[in-house]
Design a protein around this motif. Sequence first.
Motif, PDB file in Angstrom:
ATOM      1  N   ASN A   1       0.818  -1.206   0.000  1.00 57.17           N
ATOM      2  CA  ASN A   1       0.000   0.000   0.000  1.00 57.17           C
ATOM      3  C   ASN A   1       0.854   1.259   0.000  1.00 57.17           C
ATOM      4  O   ASN A   1       1.757   1.418   0.831  1.00 57.17           O
ATOM      5  CB  ASN A   1      -0.921   0.033   1.222  1.00 57.17           C
ATOM      6  N   ASN A   2       0.560   2.148  -0.953  1.00 54.53           N
ATOM      7  CA  ASN A   2       1.200   3.464  -1.045  1.00 54.53           C
ATOM      8  C   ASN A   2       2.713   3.413  -1.217  1.00 54.53           C
ATOM      9  O   ASN A   2       3.407   4.380  -0.912  1.00 54.53           O
ATOM     10  CB  ASN A   2       0.850   4.311   0.187  1.00 54.53           C
ATOM     11  N   ILE A   3       3.226   2.297  -1.705  1.00 53.68           N
ATOM     12  CA  ILE A   3       4.667   2.216  -1.963  1.00 53.68           C
ATOM     13  C   ILE A   3       4.892   1.576  -3.331  1.00 53.68           C
ATOM     14  O   ILE A   3       3.969   1.075  -3.973  1.00 53.68           O
ATOM     15  CB  ILE A   3       5.415   1.394  -0.900  1.00 53.68           C
ATOM     16  N   PHE A   4       6.136   1.631  -3.781  1.00 51.73           N
ATOM     17  CA  PHE A   4       6.532   0.898  -4.969  1.00 51.73           C
ATOM     18  C   PHE A   4       7.853   0.212  -4.682  1.00 51.73           C
ATOM     19  O   PHE A   4       8.656   0.671  -3.864  1.00 51.73           O
ATOM     20  CB  PHE A   4       6.634   1.812  -6.200  1.00 51.73           C
ATOM     21  N   VAL A   5       8.073  -0.924  -5.340  1.00 49.56           N
ATOM     22  CA  VAL A   5       9.294  -1.700  -5.128  1.00 49.56           C
ATOM     23  C   VAL A   5       9.850  -2.145  -6.468  1.00 49.56           C
ATOM     24  O   VAL A   5       9.107  -2.367  -7.429  1.00 49.56           O
ATOM     25  CB  VAL A   5       9.032  -2.942  -4.239  1.00 49.56           C
ATOM     26  N   GLY A   6      11.152  -2.273  -6.543  1.00 46.07           N
ATOM     27  CA  GLY A   6      11.785  -2.821  -7.726  1.00 46.07           C
ATOM     28  C   GLY A   6      11.627  -4.332  -7.750  1.00 46.07           C
ATOM     29  O   GLY A   6      11.489  -4.967  -6.706  1.00 46.07           O
ATOM     30  N   LEU A   7      11.659  -4.900  -8.945  1.00 48.75           N
ATOM     31  CA  LEU A   7      11.500  -6.352  -9.044  1.00 48.75           C
ATOM     32  C   LEU A   7      12.635  -7.093  -8.355  1.00 48.75           C
ATOM     33  O   LEU A   7      12.450  -8.220  -7.887  1.00 48.75           O
ATOM     34  CB  LEU A   7      11.421  -6.789 -10.508  1.00 48.75           C
ATOM     35  N   ASP A   8      13.798  -6.463  -8.263  1.00 49.85           N
ATOM     36  CA  ASP A   8      14.902  -7.118  -7.569  1.00 49.85           C
ATOM     37  C   ASP A   8      14.622  -7.256  -6.073  1.00 49.85           C
ATOM     38  O   ASP A   8      15.220  -8.085  -5.393  1.00 49.85           O
ATOM     39  CB  ASP A   8      16.214  -6.361  -7.789  1.00 49.85           C
ATOM     40  N   GLY A   9      13.672  -6.459  -5.567  1.00 50.13           N
ATOM     41  CA  GLY A   9      13.297  -6.559  -4.157  1.00 50.13           C
ATOM     42  C   GLY A   9      12.178  -7.552  -3.911  1.00 50.13           C
ATOM     43  O   GLY A   9      11.817  -7.800  -2.761  1.00 50.13           O
TER      44      GLY A   9
ATOM     45  N   LEU B   1       7.785 -12.804 -12.619  1.00 50.50           N
ATOM     46  CA  LEU B   1       7.874 -11.396 -12.985  1.00 50.50           C
ATOM     47  C   LEU B   1       9.228 -11.066 -13.608  1.00 50.50           C
ATOM     48  O   LEU B   1       9.315 -10.234 -14.522  1.00 50.50           O
ATOM     49  CB  LEU B   1       7.640 -10.515 -11.757  1.00 50.50           C
ATOM     50  N   MET B   2      10.287 -11.710 -13.131  1.00 47.67           N
ATOM     51  CA  MET B   2      11.605 -11.475 -13.717  1.00 47.67           C
ATOM     52  C   MET B   2      11.647 -11.943 -15.172  1.00 47.67           C
ATOM     53  O   MET B   2      12.235 -11.289 -16.040  1.00 47.67           O
ATOM     54  CB  MET B   2      12.683 -12.187 -12.897  1.00 47.67           C
ATOM     55  N   GLU B   3      11.002 -13.073 -15.446  1.00 47.24           N
ATOM     56  CA  GLU B   3      10.936 -13.572 -16.823  1.00 47.24           C
ATOM     57  C   GLU B   3      10.087 -12.641 -17.690  1.00 47.24           C
ATOM     58  O   GLU B   3      10.427 -12.379 -18.847  1.00 47.24           O
ATOM     59  CB  GLU B   3      10.372 -14.986 -16.843  1.00 47.24           C
ATOM     60  N   LEU B   4       8.985 -12.135 -17.114  1.00 50.65           N
ATOM     61  CA  LEU B   4       8.144 -11.194 -17.848  1.00 50.65           C
ATOM     62  C   LEU B   4       8.932  -9.927 -18.185  1.00 50.65           C
ATOM     63  O   LEU B   4       8.854  -9.411 -19.306  1.00 50.65           O
ATOM     64  CB  LEU B   4       6.915 -10.838 -17.022  1.00 50.65           C
ATOM     65  N   GLU B   5       9.680  -9.436 -17.219  1.00 51.48           N
ATOM     66  CA  GLU B   5      10.500  -8.238 -17.438  1.00 51.48           C
ATOM     67  C   GLU B   5      11.444  -8.436 -18.623  1.00 51.48           C
ATOM     68  O   GLU B   5      11.535  -7.582 -19.519  1.00 51.48           O
ATOM     69  CB  GLU B   5      11.308  -7.925 -16.174  1.00 51.48           C
ATOM     70  N   GLU B   6      12.136  -9.544 -18.644  1.00 53.53           N
ATOM     71  CA  GLU B   6      13.080  -9.818 -19.723  1.00 53.53           C
ATOM     72  C   GLU B   6      12.380  -9.860 -21.079  1.00 53.53           C
ATOM     73  O   GLU B   6      12.867  -9.290 -22.069  1.00 53.53           O
ATOM     74  CB  GLU B   6      13.783 -11.150 -19.455  1.00 53.53           C
ATOM     75  N   GLN B   7      11.223 -10.497 -21.130  1.00 53.07           N
ATOM     76  CA  GLN B   7      10.488 -10.620 -22.389  1.00 53.07           C
ATOM     77  C   GLN B   7       9.946  -9.276 -22.860  1.00 53.07           C
ATOM     78  O   GLN B   7       9.936  -8.978 -24.065  1.00 53.07           O
ATOM     79  CB  GLN B   7       9.350 -11.626 -22.221  1.00 53.07           C
ATOM     80  N   VAL B   8       9.495  -8.444 -21.917  1.00 50.78           N
ATOM     81  CA  VAL B   8       8.978  -7.116 -22.288  1.00 50.78           C
ATOM     82  C   VAL B   8      10.087  -6.273 -22.907  1.00 50.78           C
ATOM     83  O   VAL B   8       9.895  -5.621 -23.945  1.00 50.78           O
ATOM     84  CB  VAL B   8       8.372  -6.403 -21.066  1.00 50.78           C
ATOM     85  N   PHE B   9      11.261  -6.286 -22.293  1.00 51.16           N
ATOM     86  CA  PHE B   9      12.360  -5.474 -22.813  1.00 51.16           C
ATOM     87  C   PHE B   9      12.889  -6.000 -24.150  1.00 51.16           C
ATOM     88  O   PHE B   9      13.491  -5.243 -24.917  1.00 51.16           O
ATOM     89  CB  PHE B   9      13.493  -5.378 -21.792  1.00 51.16           C
ATOM     90  N   GLU B  10      12.664  -7.261 -24.429  1.00 51.84           N
ATOM     91  CA  GLU B  10      13.112  -7.822 -25.706  1.00 51.84           C
ATOM     92  C   GLU B  10      12.243  -7.351 -26.868  1.00 51.84           C
ATOM     93  O   GLU B  10      12.686  -7.382 -28.020  1.00 51.84           O
ATOM     94  CB  GLU B  10      13.086  -9.357 -25.649  1.00 51.84           C
ATOM     95  N   GLN B  11      11.013  -6.917 -26.573  1.00 52.94           N
ATOM     96  CA  GLN B  11      10.088  -6.497 -27.627  1.00 52.94           C
ATOM     97  C   GLN B  11      10.283  -5.020 -27.959  1.00 52.94           C
ATOM     98  O   GLN B  11      10.174  -4.168 -27.083  1.00 52.94           O
ATOM     99  CB  GLN B  11       8.641  -6.743 -27.195  1.00 52.94           C
ATOM    100  N   PRO B  12      10.541  -4.687 -29.217  1.00 54.30           N
ATOM    101  CA  PRO B  12      10.785  -3.282 -29.576  1.00 54.30           C
ATOM    102  C   PRO B  12       9.505  -2.449 -29.709  1.00 54.30           C
ATOM    103  O   PRO B  12       9.563  -1.215 -29.605  1.00 54.30           O
ATOM    104  CB  PRO B  12      11.491  -3.389 -30.932  1.00 54.30           C
ATOM    105  N   SER B  13       8.354  -3.087 -29.940  1.00 60.11           N
ATOM    106  CA  SER B  13       7.112  -2.343 -30.174  1.00 60.11           C
ATOM    107  C   SER B  13       6.155  -2.474 -28.999  1.00 60.11           C
ATOM    108  O   SER B  13       6.204  -3.448 -28.231  1.00 60.11           O
ATOM    109  CB  SER B  13       6.423  -2.857 -31.441  1.00 60.11           C
TER     110      SER B  13
END
Length: 293
Positions: free
Chosen positions: A122-130, A136-148
């Motif tokens: 609640n009312n905070i944000f965290v990095g995926l490394d935390g 989610l780490m796999e999703l992050e990698e796949q999102v950054f691989e997509q140029p569009s």
Amino acid sequence: MDRCKTESKEFMYCKEYYPDQFFSRYIDSYFTVDTSLVYEDITDIVVPDGTFGLLFIDSQNSIKRNTSTEGQPITLGRTSLFGQRTKPVNYYYSPGKTTSFGIKINPEGFPLFLDYSYKELNNIFVGLDGIADRGLMELEEQVFEQPSVKGKIKVVESFLLKRIVKLNSDDDYMLYSAIVEYIKIKKGEIRSNVLAAHFNINYKKMERLFKFYMGIAPKTYIRIIRFNAAIHLRGQLTDLNLTQLGNELGFFDQSHFIREFKSFSSLTPKDFFGKKLSSSEEVLMGIIAQRWS
């Protein structure tokens, strides 16, 4: 996916995209921010809207956020996960070459991204490394691989499809999801005891479900939705004065209406609706309006 659209003008640094009908239960919207189109430092207010968030940034130092409008800005990392907001926050954009891709996640959709209670977000944000969540780490990698943007959205929705069947077999989740949807249909104009009676459960059980799946009490979520409904209604019926607007939403006490607005936006209704909006603030207002269109 092909019906995903943008409502933003080409010169704006912030654009929004909407999922198709199937995914709209889980995803409120997608958006992008391109700081190469920012020509001076910008501070935006972002109000509680009942969603969670996930933001992927291809480089750092151009986007900051605080945890309250009184707090100090913090530079956002590569990928950040945002919990429920019950108070307004600020985003800070500086001229640069940062592009980001964000997801505004509905309460029904957030359990697809994480599988544990969300009280501590609640009312905070965290990095995926935390968080150290493998999915989610796999999703992050796949999102950054997509140029569009289209490719990024496809990756996210493929991720969701793998998890939807399992979650929809959970009776508690299905009950929680139905209650959330009913609050939206009512635009927050319902008392929590009436809501519990409608679903033939006691308030304590409903509160437990909301605390587990959303991290806030049903009463708080109802207030947030009613606040957002006021923004939507004002956009649709601009001839309503603020007293009439409050009455339309069940705020028969004008001082209560003003207190609610200040709680969620730090501004009175008069100041909020009179504020000149930036590009990203216009996008946020457009997203809120889209929910009831």
